[in-house]
Design an enzyme around this catalytic site. Structure first.
Site, PDB file in Angstrom:
ATOM      1  N   LYS A 277       0.807  -1.226   0.000  1.00  0.00           N
ATOM      2  CA  LYS A 277       0.000   0.000   0.000  1.00  0.00           C
ATOM      3  C   LYS A 277       0.840   1.275   0.000  1.00  0.00           C
ATOM      4  O   LYS A 277       0.417   2.296  -0.509  1.00  0.00           O
ATOM      5  CB  LYS A 277      -0.947   0.011   1.209  1.00  0.00           C
ATOM      6  CG  LYS A 277      -2.092  -0.983   1.065  1.00  0.00           C
ATOM      7  CD  LYS A 277      -3.070  -0.876   2.219  1.00  0.00           C
ATOM      8  CE  LYS A 277      -4.237  -1.813   1.989  1.00  0.00           C
ATOM      9  NZ  LYS A 277      -5.259  -1.746   3.022  1.00  0.00           N
TER      10      LYS A 277
ATOM     11  N   ASP B 226      -9.947   3.212   2.285  1.00  0.00           N
ATOM     12  CA  ASP B 226     -10.049   2.574   3.609  1.00  0.00           C
ATOM     13  C   ASP B 226     -10.579   3.546   4.672  1.00  0.00           C
ATOM     14  O   ASP B 226     -11.410   3.168   5.505  1.00  0.00           O
ATOM     15  CB  ASP B 226      -8.664   2.084   4.067  1.00  0.00           C
ATOM     16  CG  ASP B 226      -8.281   0.745   3.441  1.00  0.00           C
ATOM     17  OD1 ASP B 226      -9.191   0.005   3.015  1.00  0.00           O
ATOM     18  OD2 ASP B 226      -7.074   0.444   3.384  1.00  0.00           O
TER      19      ASP B 226
END
Ligand code: NAP
Length: 452
Positions: free
Chosen positions: A267, A301
């Site tokens: 990520k 997220d």
């Protein structure tokens, strides 16, 4: 073309499996004569074929090479459409009307001289050139994909194993003439083979992938493929196992990816042309959208976690963990107006988040109204990262872990009278946001309901 690779023990099994493969959508069937209990049955199987046949007979310690080639010759005389001859063992023999499929296999690695091997094979002027080698990393997949795309003759360049899966599923878009498929899961004749039914759904106009390591157990392919089907979108979402994030860009370009979900541990490392505010400020992305060759990074997220939690303004929240998920959640909580304290097993990582921190040993005394488990504790073993004595009635417990759904962390919180939010709520919301970025449409509610 989809070639069902069959390794039957008997003639009856071969004929029944050929029928099943045809019904499932296969265009041809490879019959592995070396799997037959009585290899002399191969010509009769070929005579009674219900699909065009590739006759294959791999070298066997029980059979001389002369006898093996006699078997292949008999299969050609019986009407085989293709005959597979290994490059290393090549010899001329009467092939009747069967087209020569010249093959090369390496089940251990992608050889350093792969391109030279392909050049040598072409000198034999086969009708079809098959190269199947094991990919031990994303760099091997990239080489196989580049080789396939450079071929100007009918060919099938297959990267075997988990790293190689995209080369099988996307064979047509990469210029492959055919690929091999298993009749059903568990009946694979080589590592990483998809099923006939899986391939028959293609070809696809758009391709997406979950990119990370590991990805084998990701629920995202099932979720996204169900969602694409539900909205009638000709798109496929696959797994892209990636060991080196620096290869992402080249792989995405070569495979023609339209977008990706990025997961552990890439990520922070995946490079893109531009990022949205969340991805920029969090320093991590979980979504990449490719438009006109430009790579755009997003982080869905934080918003997803906040949405799952509900209003947090003015509340005190304890976040356990300081990894990628924690960073996004801390950012989201602060945007939502919560005051955040972070406790992490490794204290230096907590400090890097730039908010109040608490020693890991004191995490039970934070006096928080909201406790978020943003560690991976609870995923494998039945453990909680929060002391049971720390729970009070009226607190809110949120676990990012979603396998299992009902973690020990949530069970203990509930038993003490706290409200609980499962990790699946965040997972589905971040996936919905990704789906909107990919397609412009929300993820269909019935697909979301099915997964909840
Ligand atoms: P990560 O960057 O690797 O961070 C892992 C965190 O867990 C670190 O803070 C680590 O502490 C802590 N940790 C690991 N083992 C521990 C242990 N035995 N005791 C105490 N702390 C421990 O991973 P991530 O990307 O943040 O992901 C964390 C979890 O969130 C994973 O389970 C992932 O599947 C889940 N997740 C869920 C969603 C969702 O949508 N529900 C979204 C993203 C992630 P140290 O710093 O001390 O190593």
């Amino acid at each position: 073309m989809i070639c069902a690779s069959l390794a039957p023990r008997t003639r009856e099994q071969a004929l029944a499996e050929m029928d099943e493969a045809r019904r499932a959508g296969a265009d041809l069937a490879e019959i592995r004569g070396d799997a037959l209990a009585d290899p002399a049955e191969l010509p009769e199987i070929v005579r009674r074929k219900s699909l065009p046949v590739v006759a294959t007979f791999r070298p066997s310690p029980h059979l001389s090479e002369d006898d093996r080639f006699r078997m292949l010759e008999a299969a050609c005389a019986a009407g085989a459409d293709f005959v597979d001859v290994e490059h290393e063992a090549f010899r001329e023999f009467p092939r009747g009307g069967a087209k020569l499929l010249l093959s090369f296999h390496d089940f251990d690695r992608t050889p350093p001289d792969l391109e030279e091997i392909a050049r040598e094979m072409r000198r034999r002027s086969p009708f079809l050139l098959k190269i199947a080698v094991r990919a031990n990393g994303a760099a091997d997949l990239l080489r196989c994909v580049r080789l396939q795309k450079s071929m100007s003759v009918p060919s099938a360049v297959i990267a075997m194993g988990e790293y190689g899966e995209p080369s099988r599923i996307l064979y047509r878009r990469l210029g492959g003439y055919l690929t091999y498929a298993a009749l059903r899961a568990g009946a694979e004749t080589a590592p990483g083979q998809p099923t006939v039914a899986d391939l028959a759904a293609g070809p696809f106009q758009e391709v997406y992938a979950v990119v990370g390591r590991p990805v084998a157990h990701s629920k995202s392919p099932d979720l996204f493929n169900a969602a694409f089907r539900a909205i009638g979108r000709n798109a496929r979402y696959l797994r892209l196992l990636l060991d080196d994030p620096a290869l992402f860009h080249d792989l995405a370009v070569q495979l023609g990816l339209d977008g990706a979900s990025v997961t552990i541990p890439h990520k922070e490392a995946i490079d893109v042309d531009d990022r949205d505010e969340a991805a920029r400020e969090i320093g991590a992305l979980n979504t990449v959208v490719v438009r006109d060759g430009r790579f755009m990074g997003y982080n869905t997220d934080a918003e997803a976690a906040l949405d799952a939690l509900g209003p947090v303004g003015g509340k005190r929240a304890l976040v356990l963990g300081a990894g990628g998920a924690a960073r996004a959640i801390v950012w989201g909580l602060r945007r939502g107006g919560a005051s955040v304290v972070v406790a992490n097993r490794t204290p230096e990582r907590a400090c890097a988040l730039g908010c109040e921190t608490l020693a890991w040993e004191r995490r039970g005394d934070a006096g928080a109204e909201i406790v978020v488990n943003a560690t991976s504790v609870g995923m494998g073993a039945d453990e909680s990262p929060f002391p049971v004595a720390g729970w009070r009635r009226g607190m809110l417990a949120f676990d990012v872990v979603y396998t299992p759904r009902d973690t020990r962390f949530l069970r203990e919180a509930r038993a003490a009278g706290a409200r609980t939010v499962e990790g699946i709520e965040m997972f589905l919301r971040q996936a919905d946001r990704q789906f909107r970025l990919f397609t412009g449409a929300p993820m269909p509610v019935e697909v979301v309901r099915e997964f909840r």
